[in-house]
Structures are given as C-alpha cells and as structure tokens.
Design an enzyme around this catalytic site. Structure first.
Site, PDB file in Angstrom:
ATOM      1  N   LYS A   1       6.439  -9.714  27.576  1.00 63.81           N
ATOM      2  CA  LYS A   1       6.842  -9.087  26.270  1.00 63.81           C
ATOM      3  C   LYS A   1       6.371  -9.242  25.051  1.00 63.81           C
ATOM      4  CE  LYS A   1      11.487  -7.861  28.515  1.00 63.81           C
ATOM      5  NZ  LYS A   1      12.473  -8.458  28.870  1.00 63.81           N
TER       6      LYS A   1
ATOM      7  N   GLN B   1      17.166 -12.250  26.154  1.00 63.36           N
ATOM      8  CA  GLN B   1      17.124 -11.836  27.006  1.00 63.36           C
ATOM      9  C   GLN B   1      18.142 -12.477  28.221  1.00 63.36           C
ATOM     10  OE1 GLN B   1      13.897 -10.958  28.514  1.00 63.36           O
ATOM     11  NE2 GLN B   1      15.163 -10.794  30.612  1.00 63.36           N
TER      12      GLN B   1
ATOM     13  N   ASP C   1      17.102  -2.543  22.840  1.00 65.57           N
ATOM     14  CA  ASP C   1      17.553  -2.690  24.321  1.00 65.57           C
ATOM     15  C   ASP C   1      18.463  -2.207  24.627  1.00 65.57           C
ATOM     16  OD1 ASP C   1      15.955  -4.099  25.963  1.00 65.57           O
ATOM     17  OD2 ASP C   1      17.486  -5.967  25.744  1.00 65.57           O
TER      18      ASP C   1
END
Ligand code: NAD
Length: 294
Positions: free
Chosen positions: A55, A99, A122
């Site tokens: 990412k 994460q 997200d």
C-alpha cells in the site's frame, strides 16, 4: 480458453490507479493539497507487513504522501489510541489505516471507532457502515468497492439479477450485500453463511455469485448455473511442491471446473485482490478532495 470470460482485476485496477494519479496531479496543481495516508502496523505478522508495504508503494507511485508507524506487538491500547488521535489532528493526513488483525489485548472495535470517520478510508467505522446501508455518501470498504467497480467496468447486468453472497464478514460479505441492493445496482440479494442449510439451492439459482468464504476451491462446477458471473474474493494458500515456495494461491472457487459454465469469472490471483489497493487510493483521494465529508 475464452479469455473474454476473465474479469481482469489487474488491468482494471491499473486503469483506476492511472485515473487517481491524474486527479492527484490536478488536485495538487489547483490547491497544493497532497493526499496523505497514515498506516499503523502493530507487531510483526509477515502478511500484514507485506500488505502495508505494497500500500505504501502504491502511495509513492501515485504521488501521495504516506507515513507508516510500526508499533511493537506489546504496545498498550492507550498508546495506539493516542497515535490515532495524533493522525486525526494532522491536516496532512486524509486517511488512517490500522492494519488488521490486531494483537489480542487490543480491542479492534475501540480502535476502529477512535479513527475520525472522515479519515476512515477503510470504511470500517460504524458511521461509514451505517451510511453505506442507508445509501448516503460514505467511504465504502475497499474490497466490496472493488467488486462493484469490476462488475460495472465489465458491463455485468446486475439489474434484477439474483445475486448470492457467500460469507457475512464485516469487511466483505455484509457491505457487498448492501451495495448490491442499491438502486444503481438493483440486484435481488441472498446472503449465505456457515449455517446455511442448502448452499446449492441458492448458488444454482444465482446469476451473480460473490464468494468470500476463505475455503480453497469450495465452489465447484455442479454448484453453479450455466452463464453465471462468479466473483471470487478468497485468497487461500494450498501446498504445492511444484512451486519453489512450496505453495500456491487459490480462490474459494474451483476456477478450472467452473470456467466452461460461467459467462464471466475473476481469477485468483489477479481478480479482486488488486482492486482493494486501487480503491483505498481512490478513497484517500476523495478524502483529500473533501468529496465525501466537507
Ligand atoms: P471471514 O473469514 O471473516 O468469514 C468467512 C465467511 O464464510 C463467514 O461469514 C462464514 O459464515 C462463511 N462460510 C464459511 N464456511 C461456509 C460454508 N461451508 N458455507 C457457507 N458459508 C461459509 O471472511 P472474510 O474476512 O470476508 O474473508 C473471506 C476470504 O476472502 C478469505 O480467503 C480472505 O483471505 C479473502 N479476502 C480477500 C480480500 C481481497 O482483497 N481480495 C479482502 C478480504 C478478504
């Protein structure tokens, strides 16, 4: 092999990333704003490290600013919450990504809710999830968002289609089922899960099957209808001594057996997977533009 049946996620994600890159240049030129993404990585799970690294690389290649804070696995919950607060207050940061999975002593719900929902690229914060269900503007979780783009850009007819989602997770199953219900997609949706009595009863009537089970090659040819569209979200490692690394990646669908019957199918790898990062970049750009929340 009829290549036109394959929904090529690598190709489509490259097109989306090129669009994001161009819009990022335009945004910088017009406003001086550079989209900024903060990653919080806790512990040393190798898979999580790979995800965050890729990412970060995507940020570099699209002209984003990014910062990664790597914390030890024994970090306290309060330290994680403090770091999130710092990024919430940082005007150079438009998206915050923690994460997952987290170490067991850290409460995932608390962490997700600590992120300012206006920076929750997200799309996991309850405000964004609630707004997604209502149909208001919100950040859409990246994998389901990627699936919608794959269907749209491959011109799959979703209007009135029988869509069957297999899996009810908060990151894939529930959001994609709700997106398929939206007026602009207009499918009739069934959600199947581990307690579904007769899965075949649903899959054999499905025009579109979206599989997010985490069970290698579970969906076989005799479970699907002729002409159906199959979207395979699963990423599974199966032992393969013919590979140097000792394993290969495969989806939840038995691609080879289903291929003859489907009208379109996503491969693994190269289907849904590459879309997830592309949509994360798109969400972060939209945040920097103030497109979702002003
Ligand atoms: P999960 O692991 O949280 O849940 C799996 C779901 O499958 C559950 O809801 C369960 O009820 C259902 N299920 C299990 N066995 C079943 C059965 N026999 N019949 C019907 N339903 C059954 O799911 P997840 O986190 O959504 O992940 C699913 C898969 O997708 C995993 O392989 C994961 O690695 C992959 N994934 C890929 C991406 C990507 O970017 N491509 C993103 C997220 C997840």
């Amino acid at each position: 092999m009829d290549e036109s049946k394959i929904i090529n996620g690598k190709e489509i994600s490259d097109i989306i990333k090129a669009e994001v890159k161009r819009e990022t240049e335009e945004l910088k030129a017009a406003t001086g704003i550079t989209p900024g993404l903060a990653f919080i990585l806790i512990g040393d799970d190798p898979a999580s490290e790979v995800y965050v690294r890729s990412k970060g690389k995507a940020c570099d290649s699209l002209g984003f600013y990014s910062v990664t804070e790597k914390l030890q696995s024994n970090v306290s919950e309060i330290e994680v919450l403090d770091l999130i607060q710092r990024f919430n207050d940082d005007n150079n940061i438009h998206g915050i990504l923690v994460q997952l999975p987290l170490p067991r002593h850290i409460n995932e719900e608390k962490v997700i809710e600590a992120i300012d929902y206006r920076k929750d690229v997200d799309g996991f914060h309850p405000v964004n999830f609630g707004r997604l269900v209502i149909g208001s503007s919100s950040y859409i979780p990246c994998t389901p968002y990627g699936i919608v783009e794959l269907l749209k850009r491959s011109k799959v007819n979703t209007n009135g289609a029988n869509a069957v989602v297999i899996g009810r997770s908060n990151i894939v199953g529930k959001p994609i089922a709700n997106l398929m219900l939206r007026k602009e997609i207009n499918s009739t949706v069934s959600i199947c899960h581990s307690a579904t009595n007769d899965l075949r009863d649903f899959t054999l009537n499905a025009d579109i099957i979206i599989v997010a089970m985490g069970k290698a090659e579970f969906i076989k040819s005799d479970m699907i209808k002729e002409g159906s569209v199959v979207i395979d979200v699963g990423i599974n490692r199966v032992d393969d001594t013919s590979k140097q690394r000792g394993y290969r990646l495969t989806g939840d669908v038995d691609f080879n057996s289903c291929f003859e019957k489907v009208s379109k199918i996503t491969p693994v790898p190269g289907g849904v997977g590459p879309m997830t990062i592309a949509m994360l970049m798109k969400n972060t750009l939209d945040s920097a533009k103030g497109k979702i929340y002003r």
